[in-house]
Design a protein around this motif. Structure first.
Motif, short mmCIF file in Angstrom:
data_model
loop_
_atom_site.label_atom_id
_atom_site.label_comp_id
_atom_site.label_asym_id
_atom_site.label_seq_id
_atom_site.Cartn_x
_atom_site.Cartn_y
_atom_site.Cartn_z
N LEU A 74 17.04 6.37 11.53
CA LEU A 74 16.61 6.29 10.12
C LEU A 74 15.41 5.36 9.94
N GLU A 75 15.52 4.17 10.48
CA GLU A 75 14.47 3.17 10.30
C GLU A 75 13.17 3.61 10.98
N MET A 76 13.32 4.24 12.12
CA MET A 76 12.15 4.74 12.85
C MET A 76 11.36 5.74 11.99
N GLN A 77 12.08 6.62 11.31
CA GLN A 77 11.43 7.63 10.48
C GLN A 77 10.80 6.99 9.24
N ARG A 78 11.52 6.07 8.63
CA ARG A 78 10.98 5.41 7.43
C ARG A 78 9.77 4.57 7.76
N ASP A 79 9.81 3.96 8.94
CA ASP A 79 8.69 3.12 9.37
C ASP A 79 7.41 3.96 9.50
N LEU A 80 7.54 5.15 10.04
CA LEU A 80 6.37 6.04 10.16
C LEU A 80 5.79 6.35 8.79
N ALA A 81 6.68 6.59 7.82
CA ALA A 81 6.23 6.92 6.47
C ALA A 81 5.60 5.72 5.76
N ARG A 82 5.99 4.51 6.19
CA ARG A 82 5.38 3.32 5.60
C ARG A 82 3.97 3.10 6.14
N ARG A 83 3.75 3.54 7.39
CA ARG A 83 2.47 3.27 8.04
C ARG A 83 1.44 4.37 7.87
N TYR A 84 1.89 5.59 7.63
CA TYR A 84 0.96 6.72 7.58
C TYR A 84 1.27 7.64 6.41
N ASP A 85 0.26 8.43 6.03
CA ASP A 85 0.53 9.59 5.19
C ASP A 85 1.22 10.59 6.11
N VAL A 86 2.35 11.12 5.69
CA VAL A 86 3.08 12.00 6.60
C VAL A 86 3.49 13.33 5.96
N SER B 64 0.85 -1.19 0.00
CA SER B 64 0.00 0.00 0.00
C SER B 64 0.89 1.24 0.00
N HIS B 65 0.45 2.23 -0.75
CA HIS B 65 1.28 3.42 -0.81
C HIS B 65 0.70 4.55 0.01
N HIS B 66 1.56 5.12 0.83
CA HIS B 66 1.15 6.30 1.58
C HIS B 66 1.83 7.52 0.98
N HIS B 67 1.18 8.65 1.13
CA HIS B 67 1.76 9.89 0.64
C HIS B 67 2.77 10.44 1.65
N ALA B 68 3.81 11.07 1.12
CA ALA B 68 4.80 11.69 2.00
C ALA B 68 5.17 13.08 1.47
N ILE B 69 5.15 14.02 2.37
CA ILE B 69 5.58 15.38 2.05
C ILE B 69 6.79 15.68 2.92
N ALA B 70 7.90 16.00 2.29
CA ALA B 70 9.15 16.27 3.01
C ALA B 70 9.40 17.76 3.05
N ILE B 71 9.60 18.30 4.24
CA ILE B 71 9.91 19.72 4.37
C ILE B 71 11.24 19.85 5.10
N ARG C 270 -0.28 12.65 9.07
CA ARG C 270 0.43 12.68 10.35
C ARG C 270 1.64 13.60 10.24
N TYR C 271 1.80 14.42 11.25
CA TYR C 271 2.91 15.36 11.27
C TYR C 271 4.07 14.75 12.05
N VAL C 272 5.25 14.73 11.46
CA VAL C 272 6.42 14.20 12.15
C VAL C 272 7.56 15.22 12.14
N ASP C 273 7.85 15.74 13.33
CA ASP C 273 8.94 16.70 13.52
C ASP C 273 10.18 15.89 13.89
N THR C 274 11.08 15.67 12.92
CA THR C 274 12.22 14.79 13.19
C THR C 274 13.29 15.46 14.04
N GLY C 275 13.33 16.80 14.02
CA GLY C 275 14.27 17.50 14.89
C GLY C 275 14.02 17.15 16.35
#
Ligand code: DC
Length: 227
Positions: free
Chosen positions: A114-126, A2-9, A31-36
C-alpha cells in the motif's frame, strides 16, 4: 504540499487496463504504474522459495525480503526488478496470474504494498491501474475509471495475447481461469475489486483499443481539463 495528478483505472482481468493505462500515461506525460505486476512479483518471489500463496505464515516470514524496483524501458513498458533481477517476463504466465490473485488476498501483502503505491502517487503524476486504486489506494484520485467488458470478450483478448506470445492456450480454459480470478478478486475481504462510487464506468466490449483510448481521453479531459 505539491499536488500531483492521479488517474485510477480499475477493473477485472483482461479489460484492457494495462494497455489503456500505458497509452493514457504516454499521452499525458504521466508515469504509468501497473499494480497487478507488483502482486505478481510478490507471488513470484514466494513461489521461487516454495511458499504457496495461501500459506499466511510463510508469506509473512518472507515478505520483508521482497525488494521491488519499478523501471521503464524506452518503449514506456514497465519492468519489475525483484531483488536486482528483472522478472517482467516470468510474471506473465497463467500460473502467476492465479498465484497473484490468491496472494493478493493476504493482508500482510496488501499492507506491504500500500505505502509503496501511495508513495509513487506522491512523487509523480500517475496513471495507476489495478483492482482497488480508486477505492483504497488513491481514494482522492482526480479521475477514476472502472474499465470492464463481457467475460467472453476479455477471455478472447487474453487468449489471443497468449498465442501472440507463443504460449499454448485453450480458450475455454482461459475463460474459466479469468472467471475464477474475478470471483476471487471481487469476493475477498480486504480491498476487493469494486467500482468506486465516483468512478466512471467504461465498458469496452464493443470498442477497439483506439476507441477505448479515445473514450478515456474524453473522460480525463472533462475531469482534469487536460489531454
Ligand atoms: O492486473 P493483473 O491481472 O496483473 O493482477 C494480478 C492479480 O493481482 C489480480 O488477480 C488481483 C491482484 N491485484 C490486486 O489485488 N490489487 C491490485 N490493485 C492489482 C492486482
Amino acid at each position: 504540499m505539491s499536488h500531483h495528478h492521479a488517474i485510477a483505472i480499475d477493473g477485472p482481468a483482461g479489460a484492457g487496463k494495462s494497455t489503456l493505462a500505458r497509452r493514457t500515461a504516454a499521452a499525458l506525460g504521466f508515469r504509468y504504474v501497473d499494480t497487478g505486476a507488483i502482486y505478481r512479483t510478490v507471488g513470484y518471489h514466494m513461489d521461487f522459495y516454495g511458499i504457496g500463496p495461501r500459506d499466511t505464515d510463510g508469506v509473512t516470514r518472507l515478505i520483508g525480503d521482497v525488494n521491488i524496483e519499478i523501471t521503464y524501458d524506452g518503449a514506456g513498458a514497465q519492468h519489475m526488478i525483484l531483488n536486482g533481477r528483472d522478472v517482467s517476463g516470468d510474471i506473465r504466465t497463467p500460473e502467476m496470474s492465479a498465484i497473484a490473485s490468491a496472494i493478493s488476498a493476504q493482508r500482510v501483502v496488501r499492507e506491504y504494498l500500500l505505502e509503496m503505491q501511495r508513495d509513487l502517487a506522491r512523487r509523480y503524476d500517475v496513471v495507476m491501474d489495478g483492482r482497488d486504486i480508486g477505492t483504497v489506494v488513491l481514494p482522492g484520485a482526480d479521475v477514476k475509471i472502472f474499465l470492464t467488458a463481457a467475460p467472453e470478450i476479455r477471455a478472447r483478448r487474453r487468449y489471443e495475447e497468449l498465442l501472440a506470445k507463443g504460449q499454448k492456450a485453450v480458450y475455454e480454459q482461459v475463460l474459466a481461469d479469468l472467471q475464477k480470478r474475478d470471483a476471487q478478486d471481487a469476493g475477498r475481504k480486504i480491498a476487493p475489486l469494486r467500482q468506486a462510487k465516483d468512478a466512471v464506468l467504461l465498458d469496452t466490449s464493443g470498442l477497439d483499443l483506439d476507441q477505448a483510448a479515445a473514450a478515456i481521453a474524453g473522460i480525463v479531459r472533462e475531469k482534469l481539463g487536460i489531454g
